[in-house]
Design an enzyme around this catalytic site. Structure first.
Site, PDB file in Angstrom:
ATOM      1  N   ASP A  10      -1.215  -2.858  -4.122  1.00  0.00           N
ATOM      2  CA  ASP A  10      -1.456  -2.689  -2.682  1.00  0.00           C
ATOM      3  C   ASP A  10      -0.147  -2.211  -2.067  1.00  0.00           C
ATOM      4  O   ASP A  10       0.915  -2.307  -2.689  1.00  0.00           O
ATOM      5  CB  ASP A  10      -1.888  -4.025  -2.051  1.00  0.00           C
ATOM      6  N   SER A  11      -0.227  -1.760  -0.815  1.00  0.00           N
ATOM      7  CA  SER A  11       0.999  -1.425  -0.096  1.00  0.00           C
ATOM      8  C   SER A  11       1.814  -2.697   0.145  1.00  0.00           C
ATOM      9  O   SER A  11       3.034  -2.646   0.267  1.00  0.00           O
ATOM     10  CB  SER A  11       0.648  -0.809   1.250  1.00  0.00           C
ATOM     11  N   CYS A  73      -6.151  -1.397  -2.118  1.00  0.00           N
ATOM     12  CA  CYS A  73      -5.614  -0.892  -0.861  1.00  0.00           C
ATOM     13  C   CYS A  73      -6.596   0.174  -0.400  1.00  0.00           C
ATOM     14  O   CYS A  73      -6.780   1.199  -1.070  1.00  0.00           O
ATOM     15  CB  CYS A  73      -4.231  -0.293  -1.093  1.00  0.00           C
ATOM     16  N   GLU A 153       1.290  -9.548   7.851  1.00  0.00           N
ATOM     17  CA  GLU A 153       2.449  -9.609   6.938  1.00  0.00           C
ATOM     18  C   GLU A 153       3.533 -10.548   7.467  1.00  0.00           C
ATOM     19  O   GLU A 153       4.355 -11.034   6.705  1.00  0.00           O
ATOM     20  CB  GLU A 153       3.044  -8.205   6.697  1.00  0.00           C
ATOM     21  N   HIS A 189      -5.842  -6.762   3.962  1.00  0.00           N
ATOM     22  CA  HIS A 189      -5.128  -7.813   4.697  1.00  0.00           C
ATOM     23  C   HIS A 189      -6.060  -8.638   5.594  1.00  0.00           C
ATOM     24  O   HIS A 189      -5.719  -9.749   5.990  1.00  0.00           O
ATOM     25  CB  HIS A 189      -4.056  -7.192   5.597  1.00  0.00           C
TER      26      HIS A 189
HETATM   27  N1  DGL Z   1      -3.911  -3.438   2.567  1.00  0.00           N
HETATM   28  C1  DGL Z   1      -4.012  -2.057   2.802  1.00  0.00           C
HETATM   29  C2  DGL Z   1      -5.399  -1.538   2.975  1.00  0.00           C
HETATM   30  O1  DGL Z   1      -6.303  -2.123   2.411  1.00  0.00           O
HETATM   31  C3  DGL Z   1      -2.980  -1.312   3.534  1.00  0.00           C
HETATM   32  C4  DGL Z   1      -2.447  -1.713   4.798  1.00  0.00           C
HETATM   33  C5  DGL Z   1      -1.297  -0.814   5.162  1.00  0.00           C
HETATM   34  O2  DGL Z   1      -0.386  -0.717   4.358  1.00  0.00           O
HETATM   35  O3  DGL Z   1      -1.326  -0.220   6.249  1.00  0.00           O
HETATM   36  O4  DGL Z   1      -5.624  -0.557   3.622  1.00  0.00           O
END
Ligand code: DGL
Length: 272
Positions: A10-11, A73, A153, A189
């Site tokens: 993930d990011s 992600c 976060e 998230h």
């Molecule tokens: N958790 C990520 C998603 O599912 C990315 C959130 C992000 O880095 O902006 O999109």
């Protein structure tokens, strides 16, 4: 049987929602998780940047000899899946959007479906296209929610948190007005703030967790190639992050529903 780990990236820390689901569904599967925490969020980045970062994340996981990859992600899935698949033809690689859209269509009674996601995911239009291909009469209302990932976060997850409440009040208004009966949590998230999301929506609705929805798909793909871990195997867990380990650990527990100690390292993947 294949006891090598499954790779998950993930990011940031949101992808740990997939780890949570994986350990519940297949407790004997080992895994390697990578969160590109120093570069999160990805949601405001260009498709080119997201593709570059996502491909590098996958290369890092391949360097750990993974037998499959979960792209946990939505932002990477919506912007980089074609490249990720082309780079990794020899192993199963599964993104979030398709399984999540299918689950949303299955659960929605009225076909009025809300999608909450990052700017880059909404801009890609992939959720709408996938949902409408499955149910052409669906009404899809998408909302990009750029304030939510930074809040999650940094631990602003309690339903009564004033900053979270204010952001959600704005974000949920179009979904409420459209009367959606199902909301896609189109960012890994968001499951952490499910309670606050429902409170802001103001009425009961189905929430579809994209981090969880993709796990079954990778297990099916592994089963089909007889590559699940041998029954009764002891699971090995490894966690890597590109940012500060302490910051990663301080939020990781709330995503996993347990704390991680040990087996976590900061890693610089710049040259990979
Ligand atoms: N958790 C990520 C998603 O599912 C990315 C959130 C992000 O880095 O902006 O999109």
């Amino acid at each position: 049987m294949d006891n090598r780990p499954i790779g998950i990236f993930d990011s940031g820390t949101g992808g740990l929602t997939s780890v949570r689901q994986l350990t519940a569904e297949a407790p004997e599967e080992s895994f390697v998780f990578f969160g590109d925490t120093i570069r999160a969020p990805y949601g405001g980045r260009s498709p080119e940047e997201i593709r570059f970062l996502s491909r590098r994340n996958a290369r890092f996981l391949r360097s750990r000899d993974v037998k499959a990859i979960i792209v946990s992600c939505n932002t990477s899935t919506a912007n980089a899946m074609a490249e990720l698949k082309a780079d990794n033809r020899d192993i199963p690689i599964v993104g979030t959007v398709e399984p999540t859209a299918e689950e949303a269509v299955r659960r929605s009674v009225t076909g009025r479906i809300g999608v909450m996601a990052t700017e880059a995911t909404v801009r890609s239009g992939l959720y709408e296209r996938t949902i409408l291909a499955l149910r052409p009469d669906a009404v899809v209302v998408s909302r990009s929610c750029p304030k939510l990932v930074p809040l999650v976060e940094t631990g602003h997850t309690a339903p009564e948190d004033p900053a979270l409440k204010a952001a959600l009040e704005e974000d949920m208004a179009p979904l409420r007005e459209a009367g959606v009966d199902t909301v896609v949590l189109g960012c890994t998230h968001y499951p952490l703030i499910s309670e606050a999301i429902l409170a802001a929506l103001g009425y009961p609705a189905e929430l579809v967790d994209s981090g969880a929805a993709c796990v079954g798909r990778v297990l099916e793909a592994l089963k089909a190639r007889d590559a699940l871990a041998a029954p009764g195997s002891a699971r090995a867990e490894r966690y890597f992050c590109s940012g500060r380990k302490n910051e990663f650990l301080s939020v990781a527990g709330s995503f996993l529903g347990r704390s991680i100690d040990g087996d976590t390292a900061e890693v610089d993947i710049e040259g990979i």
